[in-house]
Scaffold this motif. Structure first.
Motif, PDB file in Angstrom:
ATOM      1  N   ASN A  23      15.406 -21.492 -60.957  1.00  0.00           N
ATOM      2  CA  ASN A  23      14.242 -20.608 -61.086  1.00  0.00           C
ATOM      3  C   ASN A  23      12.919 -21.351 -61.105  1.00  0.00           C
ATOM      4  OD1 ASN A  23      16.211 -18.685 -61.299  1.00  0.00           O
ATOM      5  ND2 ASN A  23      15.750 -18.089 -63.397  1.00  0.00           N
TER       6      ASN A  23
ATOM      7  N   SER B 224       8.187 -13.924 -60.234  1.00  0.00           N
ATOM      8  CA  SER B 224       8.465 -14.140 -61.647  1.00  0.00           C
ATOM      9  C   SER B 224       9.325 -12.983 -62.146  1.00  0.00           C
ATOM     10  CB  SER B 224       7.146 -14.258 -62.423  1.00  0.00           C
ATOM     11  OG  SER B 224       7.381 -14.461 -63.803  1.00  0.00           O
ATOM     12  N   SER B 225       9.058 -12.462 -63.324  1.00  0.00           N
ATOM     13  CA  SER B 225       9.867 -11.368 -63.876  1.00  0.00           C
ATOM     14  C   SER B 225       9.176 -10.781 -65.093  1.00  0.00           C
ATOM     15  CB  SER B 225      11.237 -11.896 -64.293  1.00  0.00           C
ATOM     16  OG  SER B 225      11.948 -10.931 -65.043  1.00  0.00           O
TER      17      SER B 225
ATOM     18  N   TYR C 206      16.191 -17.599 -69.326  1.00  0.00           N
ATOM     19  CA  TYR C 206      15.736 -16.979 -68.077  1.00  0.00           C
ATOM     20  C   TYR C 206      14.267 -16.604 -68.188  1.00  0.00           C
ATOM     21  CZ  TYR C 206      14.923 -13.290 -64.647  1.00  0.00           C
ATOM     22  OH  TYR C 206      14.381 -12.514 -63.646  1.00  0.00           O
TER      23      TYR C 206
ATOM     24  N   LYS D 285      10.963 -17.957 -65.961  1.00  0.00           N
ATOM     25  CA  LYS D 285      10.084 -17.074 -65.202  1.00  0.00           C
ATOM     26  C   LYS D 285       8.653 -17.101 -65.740  1.00  0.00           C
ATOM     27  CE  LYS D 285      12.783 -15.472 -62.003  1.00  0.00           C
ATOM     28  NZ  LYS D 285      12.480 -15.702 -60.565  1.00  0.00           N
TER      29      LYS D 285
ATOM     30  N   CYS E 285       8.092  -2.290 -65.684  1.00  0.00           N
ATOM     31  CA  CYS E 285       7.256  -3.477 -65.866  1.00  0.00           C
ATOM     32  C   CYS E 285       5.815  -3.096 -66.197  1.00  0.00           C
ATOM     33  CB  CYS E 285       7.300  -4.330 -64.599  1.00  0.00           C
ATOM     34  SG  CYS E 285       6.394  -5.884 -64.751  1.00  0.00           S
TER      35      CYS E 285
END
Length: 265
Positions: free
Chosen positions: A113, A140-141, A154, A158, A238
C-alpha cells in the motif's frame, strides 16, 4: 489532465476498480500500461478490453523495488513516454487487532500500500517531469482518516498515502506534474479475497447501499484526475464520515465501532 491521447500506468488492473479504470481510460482514448501480480487476471482484463491495441499488460510485484524500476525503464524504452500513473493497487489486513497481527502481515500491507505507491512515484517522476503535462493519482481510503477496528495497520498505510500525496503536490507546485489523492469509502470489490482475508460481514447489511460499484468508483477516480482535484472523497459513507469526523471524532469512532459489530451478525 485529460485522458485522451495520454499514456497512463494503472496498478492493480487485474480486477475491481483497477480493471474498470483500465477499461474506462481505454474508452477515453488513452494508452494504458496495466500492472498486476496475477497474469491470469491481466489476461481477463485484456479480454474484456476486446484485446485493445492500446492496452499493454505487465506482471509486476509493486512491493519489489527492483521490479518496479525495471518495469518503468522497460515501458519508457518501449513506448517513449508516460504521462500519468494511477496507484490503485492495495490490500487490507486480517480483521484482528495489532496485538494479534503478525509482523510479516504488517510488512506486506505497508510494502504494497505505501512502498508500492512510493516506488511507482520514484520510478516514474523523472519521466513525468519531462512531459508537457502529467498527473499522479494515488488511491487512499476512508480508513486513512477514520480508525476502523481490526484495520489499524491498513489505515496507517492509507494515511501515509494521503499525506505523501499532499506533500508531493506541495513539492511539485509550479511544475507540470499535478497530484490527486482519492479517498474512497466502501467499494464492492474482491479486496478481501485478493488480500487473503476473511471477515464475517453479512451481504444483506443495511449499509450495502452505501457501497460504490467499481464502475462508479473508477469514473470518480478519473474525474479527479481530469478535473485536477488535489483531494477527492468518494462514496456516501466516506463523505458522511468525513464531515462527522471533523465535527466530533470520538462520536464518529464510536459509530464505526457499532457498525462493524452490527455487520458481523
Amino acid at each position: 489532465m485529460k485522458a485522451q491521447g495520454k499514456h497512463i500506468v494503472v496498478t492493480g488492473g487485474g480486477n475491481g476498480v483497477g480493471r474498470e479504470l483500465t477499461l474506462q481510460l481505454l474508452e477515453k482514448g488513452a494508452t494504458v500500461f496495466v500492472v498486476d501480480i496475477s497474469e491470469e487476471a491481466l489476461n481477463e482484463t485484456a479480454k474484456l478490453s476486446g484485446s485493445s491495441k492500446r492496452l499493454f499488460t505487465y506482471v509486476v510485484d509493486i512491493s519489489n523495488r527492483e521490479e518496479v524500476f525495471a518495469f518503468a525503464k522497460k515501458v519508457i524504452k518501449e513506448h517513449g513516454k508516460v504521462d500519468g500513473i494511477i496507484n490503485n493497487a492495495g490490500i487490507i489486513q486480517p480483521f484482528i487487532p495489532i496485538n494479534e497481527l503478525e509482523l510479516d502481515r504488517i510488512d506486506k500491507v505497508m510494502d504494497i500500500n505505501f512502498y508500492g505507491t512510493l516506488y511507482m512515484i520514484k520510478a516514474f517522476l523523472p519521466q513525468l517531469l519531462t512531459r508537457p503535462e502529467a498527473h499522479i493519482v494515488n488511491v487512499s481510503s476512508m480508513g486513512g482518516f477514520l480508525p476502523v477496528p481490526g484495520q489499524s495497520v491498513y489505515g496507517a498505510s492509507k494515511a501515509a498515502v494521503k499525506l505523501l500525496s499532499e506533500g508531493l503536490s506541495s513539492e511539485l507546485k509550479g511544475s507540470n506534474v499535478k497530484v490527486s489523492v482519492v479517498i474512497p469509502g466502501g467499494i464492492e470489490t474482491g479486496i478481501k479475497i485478493n488480500s487473503s482475508v476473511s471477515h464475517n460481514v453479512s451481504a444483506d447489511s443495511s449499509k450495502s447501499n452505501m457501497l460504490l460499484s467499481p464502475v462508479v468508483a473508477a469514473k470518480l477516480v478519473i474525474k479527479a484526475m481530469e478535473k485536477n482535484r488535489l483531494r477527492s472523497y468518494i462514496g456516501k459513507d466516506c463523505n458522511a464520515m468525513n464531515v462527522l469526523y471533523r465535527i466530533n471524532s470520538f462520536f464518529a469512532m464510536n459509530m464505526i465501532n457499532r457498525i462493524m459489530i452490527a455487520s458481523e451478525h
